[in-house]
Structure formats: structure tokens, C-alpha cells
Design a protein around this motif. Structure first.
Motif, PDB file in Angstrom:
ATOM      1  N   ALA A 263       2.090  -1.700  -4.553  1.00  9.60           N
ATOM      2  CA  ALA A 263       0.732  -1.161  -4.565  1.00  9.60           C
ATOM      3  C   ALA A 263       0.073  -1.580  -5.878  1.00  9.60           C
ATOM      4  O   ALA A 263       0.737  -2.102  -6.783  1.00  9.60           O
ATOM      5  CB  ALA A 263       0.742   0.360  -4.439  1.00  9.60           C
TER       6      ALA A 263
ATOM      7  N   ALA B 296      -1.956  -1.478   3.268  1.00 13.24           N
ATOM      8  CA  ALA B 296      -2.914  -1.607   2.175  1.00 13.24           C
ATOM      9  C   ALA B 296      -4.284  -1.935   2.768  1.00 13.24           C
ATOM     10  O   ALA B 296      -4.406  -2.764   3.670  1.00 13.24           O
ATOM     11  CB  ALA B 296      -2.486  -2.711   1.216  1.00 13.24           C
TER      12      ALA B 296
ATOM     13  N   GLY C  92       0.824  -1.209   0.000  1.00  8.94           N
ATOM     14  CA  GLY C  92       0.000   0.000   0.000  1.00  8.94           C
ATOM     15  C   GLY C  92       0.850   1.249   0.000  1.00  8.94           C
ATOM     16  O   GLY C  92       0.505   2.249   0.634  1.00  8.94           O
TER      17      GLY C  92
END
Length: 300
Positions: free
Chosen positions: A31, A63, A7
């Protein structure tokens, strides 16, 4: 220490990447888009292949599907992003002797107003986001060495839908009409302070569930008005309102007691004025960078 940051393009991911580089860590960023590793953690096969290829010593997972309305519309997507991947991350970390650092949420409390909640406080799961994040905590904690941090963060992201801080700065700078929630309490912490403390806790060997948030509980209205105060503006078109009228039910008494984390770190977490000062510093840094980028292209 090789760190896999999941993330990495989100609000916290950007701050965590900056902090990791400041510490001189070997960093790999992942990501769904615009990262050196293209990865959707809901894809079990891709996630496991990435772990095997990278073999990180630290997995920093920020994430998540954080849009509460989107989670409510599609509970399966919420489960696949916020809960299920943690089973695989925890299993891989446990088997390979890696450290899993998982970021959870504060969206678990509906009573108490401005009171703080410690890690043992009973939770109320009023929406799919909270349910999926709570399940993610449980999966992460199947690894006894994992560190799970409950928090609420504020800061800049710079793309897609504006963050709370980006929206609030726009309201304060331009004195726009807005409804400010006077009954939504939190202890949101700026992303820079959070990232620094999270790495410190992981390096200190902390494991289990911890709260890591600001040391002061405040409303979203107070957050926006503090931004206006610090930039020297007056809000003449903003009104007080209630979170109760929103489409998706929300927990709104979200103060967190970070006493255990503070004892481990040997320092207090920031208060509201310090959180806002850090957010505004990040905003000014981002704005200056964008202006330099525009100027460079104009003279290219």
C-alpha cells in the motif's frame, strides 16, 4: 500460494489480509503507506519492480481511488489509480502464469430502482470514477484467466474519512441528525463475506466478470435503520432525502445480480440483516481491540 495484496490498508484490504492469513497463504501486503511494501500502483516502474521481486501466484488488487469527488476534480489521478495499472497487472499475470483478482465497482447503473443488474446489463458512466473503473475492468480482462468482481462493500477501516458503516453506526448509536438517502439502492455486502467468497472463487478457477454482492437490494436509508434496529436504538433526528442533490453525479440504481457467483460457490450471499450483523461484529471486534490497546499502554 503466494499472494500479493495491493491496497492492503484499505477497508477491503484489511479484510482480505485477515482472510488470507486464516487460509494460511503466504501473504505480502502493499500500500502507499503503513504496509510492509510501500507502493503506489500509479507508479508503473515501482509496480513492475514489485511484481518481479515478489513473483506472486495470486495478485489481489483492491487498490483504488474511490473518492468520487476527488476523481471528478482530477480525472488523470483516477485514470492512473483505477485504470492504467491494470494493463501492467494483466500483462504480468498472463506472462508469468499468475492469477489476477481485480475488484471493480457497482457504480454503473442509473435506471431500474431496486431492480438487479446482471453482468451483461448496459452501463451508464456518469462520473470519472465509473469511467476509470470501467476501463480498469477492460484492461484486467485482457488476461483471459483474470477474475474481475463487481461489488459494493461495507465495513470498518479505522482511519481517515469514516466509511459508510462507521458513519452509520455513529448516527445510530448517538441518534444524530442525518439525511438518509431513500433513492440510492445497492446490494452492498460486508467485507468479511466478500473476502471469503472472493478467495473461494479464485481458488475454484473462476475467470471473467462476475457480480459478487448481497442477495438483497436495499437503500442506504434502510441500511442505517437496520443498524439502529440491531443495536436497539431509535432514530429520532434522521430524515429521508435524495442522492440527487450531491455535488458529483452518481449512479444510484446499483442492485447486482450475484446468481452466477452463487451458483459457482454453491451458497447464497447474505441479506441485509446478515450484512449488518457482520458489520456490527467487526465494529465490536475493532472496539474491543482498541480498548485493550489503550489499557495496555496505560499500564505500561
Amino acid at each position: 500460494m503466494k499472494t500479493l495484496l495491493l491496497g492492503s490498508t484499505g477497508m477491503l484490504g484489511q479484510a482480505a489480509a485477515k482472510e488470507a492469513r486464516r487460509r494460511g497463504l503466504v501473504l505480502r501486503e502493499a500500500a502507499r503507506r503503513n504496509a510492509e511494501i510501500a507502493l503506489d500502483i500509479a507508479d508503473e516502474k515501482a509496480l513492475c519492480e514489485t511484481l518481479e521481486a515478489e513473483k506472486p501466484a495470486l495478485i489481489f488488487n483492491c487498490a483504488a481511488l474511490t473518492d468520487l469527488d476527488a476523481c471528478e476534480r482530477d480525472p488523470l489521478a483516477a485514470w492512473q489509480a483505477n485504470a492504467r495499472p491494470l494493463a501492467f497487472l494483466a500483462g504480468w499475470a498472463r506472462t508469468n502464469g499468475a492469477k489476477l483478482l481485480h475488484i471493480s465497482t457497482d457504480q454503473f447503473f442509473t435506471e431500474g430502482g431496486s431492480a438487479v443488474h446482471d453482468e451483461k446489463a448496459p452501463v451508464s458512466l456518469v462520473n470519472e470514477y465509473a469511467r476509470s473503473k470501467f476501463a480498469g475492468e477492460a484492461f484486467a480482462l485482457t488476461d483471459a484467466n483474470a477474475l474481475v468482481l463487481r461489488t459494493s462493500i461495507v465495513g470498518m477501516r479505522g482511519w481517515e474519512k469514516p466509511t459508510l458503516a462507521e458513519w452509520a453506526i455513529g448516527i445510530a448509536r448517538n441518534d444524530r441528525p442525518a439525511t438518509l438517502f431513500s433513492d440510492a439502492w445497492s446490494s452492498s455486502i460486508d467485507v468479511a463475506s466478500f473476502a471469503r467468497a472472493a478467495f473461494d472463487m479464485a481458488e475454484a478457477g473462476a475467470c471473467g466478470l462476475y457480480n459478487l454482492a448481497a442477495s438483497e437490494v436495499y437503500t442506504k436509508e434502510e441500511f442505517v435503520r437496520e443498524i439502529a434496529r440491531q443495536i436497539g436504538h431509535t432514530l429520532t433526528h434522521a430524515i429521508s432525502g435524495s442522492v440527487q442533490g450531491l455535488m458529483t453525479a452518481r449512479a444510484h440504481c446499483l442492485g447486482l445480480d450475484s446468481g452466477r457467483a452463487e451458483a459457482l460457490l454453491g451458497r447464497k450471499m447474505p441479506i441485509l440483516s446478515e450484512v449488518v450483523a457482520s458489520v456490527l461484529h467487526q465494529y465490536n471486534e475493532t472496539s474491543s481491540h482498541e480498548l485493550r490497546h489503550i489499557a495496555a499502554h496505560r499500564h505500561a
